[in-house]
Motif scaffolding. Structure first.
Motif, PDB file in Angstrom:
ATOM      1  N   TYR A  59      43.745  44.178  56.203  1.00 39.83           N
ATOM      2  CA  TYR A  59      42.520  44.973  56.218  1.00 39.83           C
ATOM      3  C   TYR A  59      42.174  45.317  54.771  1.00 39.83           C
ATOM      4  CZ  TYR A  59      45.856  48.896  55.862  1.00 39.83           C
ATOM      5  OH  TYR A  59      46.857  49.750  55.466  1.00 39.83           O
ATOM      6  N   PHE A  60      41.094  46.053  54.574  1.00 39.80           N
ATOM      7  CA  PHE A  60      40.621  46.362  53.231  1.00 39.80           C
ATOM      8  C   PHE A  60      41.081  47.768  52.846  1.00 39.80           C
ATOM      9  CE2 PHE A  60      37.586  43.278  54.977  1.00 39.80           C
ATOM     10  CZ  PHE A  60      37.718  42.267  54.037  1.00 39.80           C
ATOM     11  N   LYS A  61      42.203  47.833  52.170  1.00 37.57           N
ATOM     12  CA  LYS A  61      42.810  49.113  51.802  1.00 37.57           C
ATOM     13  C   LYS A  61      42.673  49.349  50.305  1.00 37.57           C
ATOM     14  CE  LYS A  61      47.185  51.675  51.861  1.00 37.57           C
ATOM     15  NZ  LYS A  61      48.637  51.604  52.169  1.00 37.57           N
ATOM     16  N   PHE A  62      42.095  50.477  49.941  1.00 36.72           N
ATOM     17  CA  PHE A  62      41.924  50.823  48.531  1.00 36.72           C
ATOM     18  C   PHE A  62      43.197  51.431  47.954  1.00 36.72           C
ATOM     19  CE2 PHE A  62      37.385  50.517  49.411  1.00 36.72           C
ATOM     20  CZ  PHE A  62      36.882  50.050  48.208  1.00 36.72           C
ATOM     21  N   GLU A  69      46.933  41.161  50.262  1.00 38.54           N
ATOM     22  CA  GLU A  69      48.127  40.581  50.856  1.00 38.54           C
ATOM     23  C   GLU A  69      48.561  39.377  50.023  1.00 38.54           C
ATOM     24  OE1 GLU A  69      49.579  41.964  53.436  1.00 38.54           O
ATOM     25  OE2 GLU A  69      48.003  43.450  53.757  1.00 38.54           O
ATOM     26  N   ARG A  70      49.776  38.905  50.270  1.00 38.81           N
ATOM     27  CA  ARG A  70      50.244  37.698  49.598  1.00 38.81           C
ATOM     28  C   ARG A  70      49.960  36.446  50.426  1.00 38.81           C
ATOM     29  NH1 ARG A  70      53.217  38.198  45.093  1.00 38.81           N
ATOM     30  NH2 ARG A  70      54.002  40.262  44.548  1.00 38.81           N
ATOM     31  N   GLY A  71      49.515  36.633  51.658  1.00 40.89           N
ATOM     32  CA  GLY A  71      49.235  35.501  52.525  1.00 40.89           C
ATOM     33  C   GLY A  71      47.844  34.925  52.317  1.00 40.89           C
ATOM     34  N   GLY A  72      47.395  34.170  53.309  1.00 38.46           N
ATOM     35  CA  GLY A  72      46.121  33.469  53.194  1.00 38.46           C
ATOM     36  C   GLY A  72      44.915  34.366  53.134  1.00 38.46           C
ATOM     37  N   SER A  73      45.038  35.591  53.653  1.00 41.52           N
ATOM     38  CA  SER A  73      43.887  36.499  53.665  1.00 41.52           C
ATOM     39  C   SER A  73      43.566  37.067  52.287  1.00 41.52           C
ATOM     40  CB  SER A  73      44.140  37.653  54.635  1.00 41.52           C
ATOM     41  OG  SER A  73      45.263  38.419  54.232  1.00 41.52           O
ATOM     42  N   SER A  74      44.454  36.891  51.318  1.00 41.94           N
ATOM     43  CA  SER A  74      44.229  37.483  49.994  1.00 41.94           C
ATOM     44  C   SER A  74      42.968  36.933  49.336  1.00 41.94           C
ATOM     45  CB  SER A  74      45.436  37.245  49.087  1.00 41.94           C
ATOM     46  OG  SER A  74      45.631  35.862  48.846  1.00 41.94           O
ATOM     47  N   ALA A  75      42.636  35.684  49.607  1.00 37.50           N
ATOM     48  CA  ALA A  75      41.421  35.107  49.014  1.00 37.50           C
ATOM     49  C   ALA A  75      40.185  35.869  49.467  1.00 37.50           C
ATOM     50  CB  ALA A  75      41.309  33.630  49.392  1.00 37.50           C
ATOM     51  N   ILE A  76      40.152  36.234  50.743  1.00 31.24           N
ATOM     52  CA  ILE A  76      39.009  36.992  51.269  1.00 31.24           C
ATOM     53  C   ILE A  76      39.000  38.393  50.680  1.00 31.24           C
ATOM     54  CG2 ILE A  76      38.018  37.988  53.361  1.00 31.24           C
ATOM     55  CD1 ILE A  76      39.021  35.530  54.862  1.00 31.24           C
ATOM     56  N   GLN A  77      40.153  39.026  50.619  1.00 34.19           N
ATOM     57  CA  GLN A  77      40.223  40.371  50.054  1.00 34.19           C
ATOM     58  C   GLN A  77      39.777  40.397  48.606  1.00 34.19           C
ATOM     59  OE1 GLN A  77      44.363  40.759  51.213  1.00 34.19           O
ATOM     60  NE2 GLN A  77      43.889  42.470  52.575  1.00 34.19           N
ATOM     61  N   MET A  78      40.169  39.402  47.835  1.00 31.67           N
ATOM     62  CA  MET A  78      39.802  39.410  46.411  1.00 31.67           C
ATOM     63  C   MET A  78      38.351  38.991  46.190  1.00 31.67           C
ATOM     64  SD  MET A  78      42.356  40.764  45.112  1.00 31.67           S
ATOM     65  CE  MET A  78      41.997  40.645  43.363  1.00 31.67           C
ATOM     66  N   ALA A  79      37.796  38.167  47.081  1.00 31.42           N
ATOM     67  CA  ALA A  79      36.361  37.869  46.991  1.00 31.42           C
ATOM     68  C   ALA A  79      35.550  39.126  47.278  1.00 31.42           C
ATOM     69  CB  ALA A  79      35.991  36.756  47.970  1.00 31.42           C
ATOM     70  N   VAL A  80      35.990  39.916  48.245  1.00 29.71           N
ATOM     71  CA  VAL A  80      35.345  41.200  48.508  1.00 29.71           C
ATOM     72  C   VAL A  80      35.559  42.142  47.326  1.00 29.71           C
ATOM     73  CG1 VAL A  80      35.385  43.245  49.998  1.00 29.71           C
ATOM     74  CG2 VAL A  80      35.472  40.955  51.013  1.00 29.71           C
ATOM     75  N   GLN A  81      36.761  42.109  46.730  1.00 36.82           N
ATOM     76  CA  GLN A  81      37.042  42.928  45.547  1.00 36.82           C
ATOM     77  C   GLN A  81      36.047  42.638  44.426  1.00 36.82           C
ATOM     78  OE1 GLN A  81      39.964  45.341  44.380  1.00 36.82           O
ATOM     79  NE2 GLN A  81      37.907  45.583  43.533  1.00 36.82           N
ATOM     80  N   ALA A  82      35.765  41.371  44.203  1.00 36.91           N
ATOM     81  CA  ALA A  82      34.809  41.000  43.159  1.00 36.91           C
ATOM     82  C   ALA A  82      33.438  41.618  43.432  1.00 36.91           C
ATOM     83  CB  ALA A  82      34.702  39.481  43.060  1.00 36.91           C
ATOM     84  N   ASN A  83      33.040  41.647  44.696  1.00 40.08           N
ATOM     85  CA  ASN A  83      31.743  42.236  45.038  1.00 40.08           C
ATOM     86  C   ASN A  83      31.772  43.751  45.009  1.00 40.08           C
ATOM     87  OD1 ASN A  83      29.491  40.182  46.081  1.00 40.08           O
ATOM     88  ND2 ASN A  83      31.506  39.310  46.503  1.00 40.08           N
TER      89      ASN A  83
END
Length: 470
Positions: free
Chosen positions: A128-131, A145-159
């Protein structure tokens, strides 16, 4: 069962305020039952006491006789109340969304995995998206996360960074890194809602967006051709034709994306796919890519098409500019290869030592290397980070690119401060002073530096006291 924490605080109300509170609690047994079902306790002693005292006052005013212990109107009374009651992670089936169907769920699985029998593993489901801690050096940052979802989390982080620095700062021009250290919990939620809605709206070609939430009911009975995950079957879809309305809706249900147990990353991914639509996604892809996730070392990781969808709004499978119609020999390809067609606000940089050694490192085109704003999602040896600058003019004024700072965040808990990198593109070439046989290759040429040099070739990079990583 997930543990929830409730905050209690002592407030003082005058008699008029207590009248309003008491009038709203007409059935205390009912409210106590509701609170009890959530593991909470409703303390109504003060309300009952106030109701009795108000009754005595009213009788006195009507000539029925006053008591000497009655408090005069306006005098402060003490009342213990609960605040910050946890919001549910599931919604009511009557909220008004479109229930998912068996066909929709099947198409969703196919575009994600290529099969209706694959489901997300535990690593994805718990994402999930935890600050990080508010009002801290990383209060703007998500834990990845260190798994596959990290790409989505970091793309959201960029935004999120994009919103905090450039689009949600009320036109403030003089921004600095310190501004990211003063983010409150409310501002965190606002930034997350804005980041999610920006990505979804772009996927909907700036005409519409769709948000997926989990309801309390299941909406179809799966067939033998579909593997149940007890999650997808309960999804409701909410479609919006105005970005502001969608962003407000996401903010009102932000706990469904940012709380433990919410499946927040998967919900956002479902929202992204339905915002783009299955039909448009099939048009975006080409012969090199048929679905958005692929299996690697026992986990599902994001294909380039999914990264490009989050960055550009289109799921192009390649990082070069435009579409390629011909092969290296000049012969027409059976089907064109789809690349990036527009410059987006957030860019992309890629470096992978193993791929480089095998001659397979993709050459990122200028559309992604030079975004509209100085923020990049970076794929570095298969892990994801964000590089950014607070200088909006960095990419529009060539004089700014002589000597400048970039900031790096990799999403991992081990990073406890924002890394400041000073980039020098003119003083001397980065290879000066490094003989070929000197030391370990990774220490001499950190992958972060090599990633930056795919954009600024030959740049010398100062880590300003931070021990280089990657």
């Amino acid at each position: 069962m997930m543990e929830r924490h409730i905050n209690c605080k002592k407030y003082e109300f005058n008699s008029e305020e207590l009248d309003e509170i008491a009038s709203k609690i007409s059935n205390l047994d009912k409210w106590r039952e509701i609170f009890s079902s959530q593991g909470l306790e409703l303390n109504n002693a003060s309300v009952k006491k106030h109701q009795e005292s108000r009754k005595s006052e009213d009788e006195s005013e009507n000539g029925a006789g006053a008591t000497s212990g009655t408090k005069p109107r306006g005098q402060a009374a003490t009342f213990n109340v609960l605040y910050s009651i946890p919001k549910p992670l599931t919604i009511s089936s009557s909220l008004g969304g479109i229930p998912i169907t068996m066909d929709m769920a099947g198409d969703l699985r196919k575009i994600l995995f290529g099969s209706t029998f694959h489901i997300f593993n535990y690593e994805w489901k718990k994402s999930y998206f935890k600050f990080r801690e508010p009002f801290s050096d990383l209060s703007y940052a998500l834990e990845a996360e260190r798994g596959g979802s990290s790409a989505i989390q970091m793309a959201v982080q960029a935004n999120i960074i994009r919103y905090l620095l450039f689009t949600g700062n009320n036109g403030t021009e003089n921004i600095c890194l310190q501004d990211l250290y003063e983010v409150s919990p409310k501002k965190q939620e606002e930034a997350l809602a804005a980041a999610l809605s920006d990505i979804l709206w772009s996927a909907g070609e700036s005409h519409s967006g769709l948000v997926c939430l989990v309801s309390t009911d299941s909406y179809f009975t799966p067939s033998t051709e579909y593997k149940v995950d007890n999650f997808t079957e309960r999804v409701q879809l909410f479609k919006f034709s105005e970005k502001e309305t969608m962003q407000k809706f996401i903010y009102e249900h932000i706990q469904c994306f940012k709380e433990e147990g919410s499946h927040g990353v998967i919900l956002f991914l479902y929202s992204l796919i339905f915002s783009r639509t299955i039909d448009r996604l099939r048009e975006d892809l080409d012969s090199t890519t048929s679905h958005l996730l692929h299996s690697s070392l026992g986990n599902f990781v994001c294909q380039q098409a999914l990264l490009n969808l989050m960055l550009t709004g289109r799921a192009s499978p390649n990082v070069f500019n435009g579409n390629i119609q011909y092969d290296d020999q000049g012969s027409p390809l059976p089907l064109p290869l789809h690349g990036v067609l527009i410059r987006s606000d957030v860019g992309y940089l890629h470096w992978n030592r193993e791929m480089l050694q095998h001659g397979k490192l993709p050459m990122v085109g200028s559309m992604l290397k030079t975004p509209k704003l100085p923020i990049w999602l970076c794929n570095i040896n298969g892990t994801y980070s964000v590089l950014f600058s607070t200088n909006r003019s960095l990419l529009s004024d060539w004089k700014m690119e002589h000597l400048f700072d970039l900031y790096l965040y990799n999403g991992q808990l081990a990073q406890n401060h924002t890394v400041i990198l000073t980039i020098d593109t003119h003083s001397h070439h980065w290879e000066e002073g490094h003989s070929k046989g000197e030391g370990d290759l990774e220490k001499r040429f950190p992958s972060v530096e090599m990633t930056i040099r795919t954009k600024w070739e030959g740049a010398a990079i100062d880590w300003n006291g931070t021990v280089p990583f990657f």
